[in-house]
Scaffold this motif. Structure first.
Motif, mmCIF file in Angstrom:
data_model
loop_
_atom_site.group_PDB
_atom_site.id
_atom_site.type_symbol
_atom_site.label_atom_id
_atom_site.label_comp_id
_atom_site.label_asym_id
_atom_site.label_seq_id
_atom_site.Cartn_x
_atom_site.Cartn_y
_atom_site.Cartn_z
ATOM 1 N N ARG A 12 0.598 -0.861 -0.427
ATOM 2 C CA ARG A 12 0.416 -0.235 -0.047
ATOM 3 C C ARG A 12 0.886 1.288 0.254
ATOM 4 O O ARG A 12 2.038 1.309 0.588
ATOM 5 N N ASP A 14 -1.057 4.212 0.587
ATOM 6 C CA ASP A 14 -1.744 5.179 1.550
ATOM 7 C C ASP A 14 -0.985 5.352 3.178
ATOM 8 O O ASP A 14 -0.481 4.002 3.532
ATOM 9 N N THR A 15 -2.102 5.920 3.575
ATOM 10 C CA THR A 15 -1.460 5.917 5.264
ATOM 11 C C THR A 15 -2.727 5.758 5.995
ATOM 12 O O THR A 15 -2.308 6.154 7.323
ATOM 13 N N LYS A 16 -3.948 5.207 5.830
ATOM 14 C CA LYS A 16 -4.912 4.079 5.992
ATOM 15 C C LYS A 16 -5.033 3.735 7.258
ATOM 16 O O LYS A 16 -4.063 3.001 6.946
ATOM 17 N N HIS A 229 -11.506 4.355 7.867
ATOM 18 C CA HIS A 229 -10.821 4.360 7.824
ATOM 19 C C HIS A 229 -10.680 5.269 7.420
ATOM 20 O O HIS A 229 -9.818 6.404 6.151
ATOM 21 N N GLU A 230 -11.525 5.102 5.445
ATOM 22 C CA GLU A 230 -12.102 6.281 4.796
ATOM 23 C C GLU A 230 -12.732 7.679 5.420
ATOM 24 O O GLU A 230 -11.628 8.159 4.759
ATOM 25 N N GLU A 233 -8.812 9.064 6.324
ATOM 26 C CA GLU A 233 -8.174 9.817 5.521
ATOM 27 C C GLU A 233 -9.214 11.119 5.450
ATOM 28 O O GLU A 233 -7.736 12.106 4.839
ATOM 29 N N HIS A 234 -10.454 11.318 5.392
ATOM 30 C CA HIS A 234 -10.881 12.551 5.399
ATOM 31 C C HIS A 234 -10.269 13.957 6.397
ATOM 32 O O HIS A 234 -9.983 14.596 6.417
ATOM 33 N N GLU A 236 -7.876 13.695 8.323
ATOM 34 C CA GLU A 236 -6.054 13.636 7.766
ATOM 35 C C GLU A 236 -6.074 14.809 6.997
ATOM 36 O O GLU A 236 -4.521 15.347 6.948
ATOM 37 N N THR A 237 -6.778 14.922 6.088
ATOM 38 C CA THR A 237 -6.344 16.192 5.288
ATOM 39 C C THR A 237 -6.258 17.564 5.934
ATOM 40 O O THR A 237 -5.310 19.034 5.462
#
Length: 277
Positions: A12, A14-16, A229-230, A233-234, A236-237
């Motif tokens: 992977r 990503d950082t999920k 997780h999704e 991710e939002h 974390e922005t």
């Protein structure tokens, strides 16, 4: 053997799942490596972390539906290795001084061929050491071979050697479980277990039994965890997020349900989330 072509080709990117990913990456060297080709159908990636800190830092991870084998060298402790079953709660690890961790992250469904004696649900929520508690035969010197080299490709080679020595045993049901788990991960349209089971031509109970035996958690848990997780991710922005819109995209009935699940998992609501919260 699982169809490698049907699974992601590499680690992977990503950082999920990592809470305050920027904070962790600023303090520790975190790398991912692929396993040897024969192991890739079962192993998502190897992950290596090294740190040398003057001030302690608490890292937090919302666990993935994966079993990990973790080799650790921590300050003030003898090096050790453990099998970490799927974590149901937020995982916290204090990083301090100088340390090193080398881990194997199995694909959901990919661990059972290496330890076929018991269902994967037997390890869920547990951390077991020594490795002999889980594997029938552990190569002598594996711990030192993985943790001692400074050259990370030597560590990766040692992880390959360890896994090839303990398995895997071919198992078509593991292949099926991996395939179904990958569908849940990649298809955001899968929101209800009953509909998913019917689409796969099986009963809900059969699907649940397969996941208990080979994944370690139920399909509903997987669906919900991927949603979190999704959402993380939002968060974390660092930008303003329309959480009502995110809730709809992720299949929640409303924003309140998303906030409830996020808060229960991460510890704070997404609207209050921030680095080092």
């Amino acid at each position: 053997m699982a169809d490698a072509d049907a699974l992601p080709s590499g680690p992977r990117s990503d950082t999920k799942g990592i809470v305050d990913a920027a904070g962790l990456l600023a303090r520790a060297r975190f790398r991912r490596h692929p396993a040897a080709p024969a192991l890739r159908p079962y192993v998502e990636q190897y992950w290596l972390i090294d740190w040398d800190l003057s001030q302690p830092y608490a890292s937090h991870v919302v666990p993935h539906p994966s079993v990990n084998v973790v080799f650790q060298s921590l300050p003030g402790q003898e090096p050790f290795a453990e099998v970490a079953g799927i974590g149901l709660d937020l995982f916290t690890q204090k990083l301090e001084g100088r340390g090193r961790v080398c881990g194997v992250k199995f694909r959901p469904g990919g661990f059972r061929p290496f330890a076929p004696a018991r269902p994967v649900s037997a390890w869920t929520g547990r951390r077991l050491l020594p490795l002999e508690e889980v594997f029938t035969e552990v190569p002598e010197g594996a711990l030192d071979a993985v943790l001692s080299p400074d050259e990370e490709h030597a560590r990766v080679a040692a992880l390959d050697a360890f896994l090839l020595a303990v398995g895997p045993a071919p198992d078509p049901r593991a292949d099926l479980a991996m395939s179904l788990a990958e569908r849940i991960r990649t298809d955001s349209g899968i929101r209800r277990v009953g509909e998913f089971a019917r689409a796969e031509g099986m009963s809900v109970r059969t699907l649940q039994r397969l996941f208990s035996a080979y994944v370690g958690v139920g399909p509903k848990w997987m669906i919900l965890r991927h949603r979190i997780h999704e959402a993380l991710e939002h968060a974390e922005t660092g930008r303003d997020v329309d959480w009502a819109d995110v809730a709809g995209t992720l299949g929640y009935a409303d924003q309140a349900h998303l906030i409830r699940d996020f808060t229960a998992t991460v510890g704070v609501p997404p609207t209050a989330y921030g680095p080092q919260h």
